[in-house]
Design a protein around this motif. Structure first.
Motif, PDB file in Angstrom:
ATOM      1  N   VAL A   6       0.987  -1.458   0.389  1.00 60.94           N
ATOM      2  CA  VAL A   6      -0.088  -0.007   0.091  1.00 60.94           C
ATOM      3  C   VAL A   6       0.499   1.560   0.038  1.00 60.94           C
ATOM      4  O   VAL A   6       1.616   1.109   0.956  1.00 60.94           O
ATOM      5  CB  VAL A   6      -1.567  -0.247   0.910  1.00 60.94           C
ATOM      6  N   PRO A   7       0.542   2.220  -0.608  1.00 59.70           N
ATOM      7  CA  PRO A   7       1.618   3.587  -0.695  1.00 59.70           C
ATOM      8  C   PRO A   7       1.510   4.357   0.644  1.00 59.70           C
ATOM      9  O   PRO A   7       1.132   4.636   0.882  1.00 59.70           O
ATOM     10  CB  PRO A   7       1.261   4.250  -1.889  1.00 59.70           C
ATOM     11  N   LYS A   8       2.870   4.353   0.383  1.00 62.80           N
ATOM     12  CA  LYS A   8       2.493   5.671   1.902  1.00 62.80           C
ATOM     13  C   LYS A   8       1.930   7.096   1.360  1.00 62.80           C
ATOM     14  O   LYS A   8       0.969   6.895   2.736  1.00 62.80           O
ATOM     15  CB  LYS A   8       4.231   5.740   1.921  1.00 62.80           C
ATOM     16  N   GLN A   9       1.974   7.068   0.225  1.00 66.24           N
ATOM     17  CA  GLN A   9       1.057   8.256   0.660  1.00 66.24           C
ATOM     18  C   GLN A   9      -0.073   8.382   1.024  1.00 66.24           C
ATOM     19  O   GLN A   9      -1.174   8.855   1.173  1.00 66.24           O
ATOM     20  CB  GLN A   9       0.920   8.731  -1.353  1.00 66.24           C
ATOM     21  N   VAL A  10      -1.379   6.934   0.631  1.00 66.77           N
ATOM     22  CA  VAL A  10      -1.969   6.553   0.934  1.00 66.77           C
ATOM     23  C   VAL A  10      -2.296   6.528   2.293  1.00 66.77           C
ATOM     24  O   VAL A  10      -3.558   7.517   3.116  1.00 66.77           O
ATOM     25  CB  VAL A  10      -2.616   5.610   0.496  1.00 66.77           C
ATOM     26  N   ILE A  11      -1.388   6.045   3.131  1.00 64.39           N
ATOM     27  CA  ILE A  11      -1.795   6.077   4.921  1.00 64.39           C
ATOM     28  C   ILE A  11      -1.561   7.553   5.116  1.00 64.39           C
ATOM     29  O   ILE A  11      -2.312   7.805   6.208  1.00 64.39           O
ATOM     30  CB  ILE A  11      -0.715   5.705   4.823  1.00 64.39           C
ATOM     31  N   GLU A  12      -0.748   9.137   4.711  1.00 65.01           N
ATOM     32  CA  GLU A  12      -0.109   9.873   4.981  1.00 65.01           C
ATOM     33  C   GLU A  12      -2.423  10.217   4.994  1.00 65.01           C
ATOM     34  O   GLU A  12      -2.686  11.142   5.619  1.00 65.01           O
ATOM     35  CB  GLU A  12       0.497  10.634   3.757  1.00 65.01           C
ATOM     36  N   ALA A  13      -2.459  10.573   3.442  1.00 65.82           N
ATOM     37  CA  ALA A  13      -3.479  10.984   3.398  1.00 65.82           C
ATOM     38  C   ALA A  13      -5.036  10.433   4.144  1.00 65.82           C
ATOM     39  O   ALA A  13      -6.195  11.276   4.988  1.00 65.82           O
ATOM     40  CB  ALA A  13      -4.024  10.617   1.764  1.00 65.82           C
ATOM     41  N   CYS A  14      -5.475   9.648   4.557  1.00 65.14           N
ATOM     42  CA  CYS A  14      -5.845   9.102   5.533  1.00 65.14           C
ATOM     43  C   CYS A  14      -5.564   9.723   6.843  1.00 65.14           C
ATOM     44  O   CYS A  14      -6.400   9.767   7.739  1.00 65.14           O
ATOM     45  CB  CYS A  14      -6.213   7.654   5.829  1.00 65.14           C
ATOM     46  N   VAL A  15      -4.364   9.822   7.958  1.00 65.43           N
ATOM     47  CA  VAL A  15      -4.086  10.043   8.814  1.00 65.43           C
ATOM     48  C   VAL A  15      -4.368  11.561   8.764  1.00 65.43           C
ATOM     49  O   VAL A  15      -4.667  12.202   9.645  1.00 65.43           O
ATOM     50  CB  VAL A  15      -2.485  10.099   8.918  1.00 65.43           C
ATOM     51  N   LEU A  16      -4.674  12.403   7.470  1.00 67.28           N
ATOM     52  CA  LEU A  16      -4.472  13.469   7.265  1.00 67.28           C
ATOM     53  C   LEU A  16      -5.982  14.138   7.622  1.00 67.28           C
ATOM     54  O   LEU A  16      -6.517  14.897   8.019  1.00 67.28           O
ATOM     55  CB  LEU A  16      -4.568  14.684   6.439  1.00 67.28           C
ATOM     56  N   ALA A  17      -6.764  13.384   7.484  1.00 67.37           N
ATOM     57  CA  ALA A  17      -8.094  13.363   7.254  1.00 67.37           C
ATOM     58  C   ALA A  17      -8.297  12.806   8.612  1.00 67.37           C
ATOM     59  O   ALA A  17      -9.366  13.192   9.192  1.00 67.37           O
ATOM     60  CB  ALA A  17      -9.159  12.152   6.749  1.00 67.37           C
ATOM     61  N   ALA A  18      -7.911  11.981   9.003  1.00 68.58           N
ATOM     62  CA  ALA A  18      -8.241  11.637  10.664  1.00 68.58           C
ATOM     63  C   ALA A  18      -8.004  13.435  11.460  1.00 68.58           C
ATOM     64  O   ALA A  18      -8.433  13.936  12.902  1.00 68.58           O
ATOM     65  CB  ALA A  18      -7.242  10.985  11.283  1.00 68.58           C
ATOM     66  N   GLY A  19      -6.895  13.600  10.905  1.00 72.02           N
ATOM     67  CA  GLY A  19      -6.527  15.123  11.831  1.00 72.02           C
ATOM     68  C   GLY A  19      -7.594  16.232  11.725  1.00 72.02           C
ATOM     69  O   GLY A  19      -7.373  16.949  12.726  1.00 72.02           O
TER      70      GLY A  19
END
Length: 231
Positions: free
Chosen positions: A49-62
């Protein structure tokens, strides 16, 4: 957020939604259908799973609301296989104590329909582990600052994160070994942060299954009470 104490400033509401009643209902029902397709799985594929996907989801959590807007959370995303193996080894050690009787008869009985045991291979196989930390207090100008409504705030943010990951097409397993203090040292997090959950994240394996009982959701009448008054 900055270290300086914030000063109140009012801004016009951005991103205002303007739906009529029918549109609201349609969107609510579409979202319900989307979330009904979310399933907790324990069988993961090793597909990256690309790191950018994880980053985008964490930004949503924020974006989640939090007490006094203090955003008392930190997320540690782990892809490194050696580090995941350490998480699994430590978690299974705690889980073995739990299943050997530490959890108590009632709790163990409640878990029987879920089909879990002390073995947690998903912690190795899932391409990402996200450890959720709750910041019990913060710092400003070198001084300790109390955080408010920390469990509630972090719980909301974690829910947003799980929803974002599902929306990205990923499966998530929540995992809460007890105790979890080992995660502070492993993830190099300070003492003011308390680990509250591990999320195993990835694509489900082709042979993935879910417990039948997991599809049994309480009906609306059991989860909602309304007081409407006079119309």
């Amino acid at each position: 957020m900055t270290d300086a104490a914030p000063i109140y400033e009012a801004l016009p509401l951005p991103n205002r939604a303007d739906f009529d009643d029918a549109q609201m209902l349609e969107k609510a029902e579409q979202f319900y259908a989307h979330m009904r397709a979310r399933h907790t799985v324990r069988d993961f594929s090793d597909r990256p799973v690309p790191k950018q996907v994880i980053e985008a989801c964490v930004l949503a959590a924020g974006t989640a609301p939090s007490g006094a807007n203090q955003q008392p959370w930190h997320f540690v995303a782990i892809r490194d296989p050696a580090m995941k193996a350490k998480v699994r080894a430590a978690a299974e050690e705690e889980e073995q104590r739990f299943y050997d009787g530490g959890g108590g008869d009632a709790w163990l009985k409640a878990l029987e329909p879920i089909g879990t045991d002390a073995s947690k291979p998903h912690l190795d196989i899932a391409p990402w582990l996200i450890v959720v930390f709750a910041q019990r207090w913060g710092e400003r100008d070198g001084a300790r600052v109390k955080h408010y409504y920390v469990p509630e705030s972090v719980g909301i943010a974690t829910g947003v994160l799980i929803t974002a990951l599902h929306t990205a097409g990923l499966s998530v397993l929540t995992h809460t070994p007890n105790p979890m203090k080992f995660l502070n040292g492993l993830c190099d997090r300070p003492d003011n942060e308390k680990p509250i959950m591990i999320l195993a994240v990835g694509h489900p394996a082709k042979n993935a299954t879910v417990p039948a009982v997991a599809k049994q959701k309480k009906p609306l009448a059991r989860v909602l009470t309304t007081f409407e008054g006079e119309s």
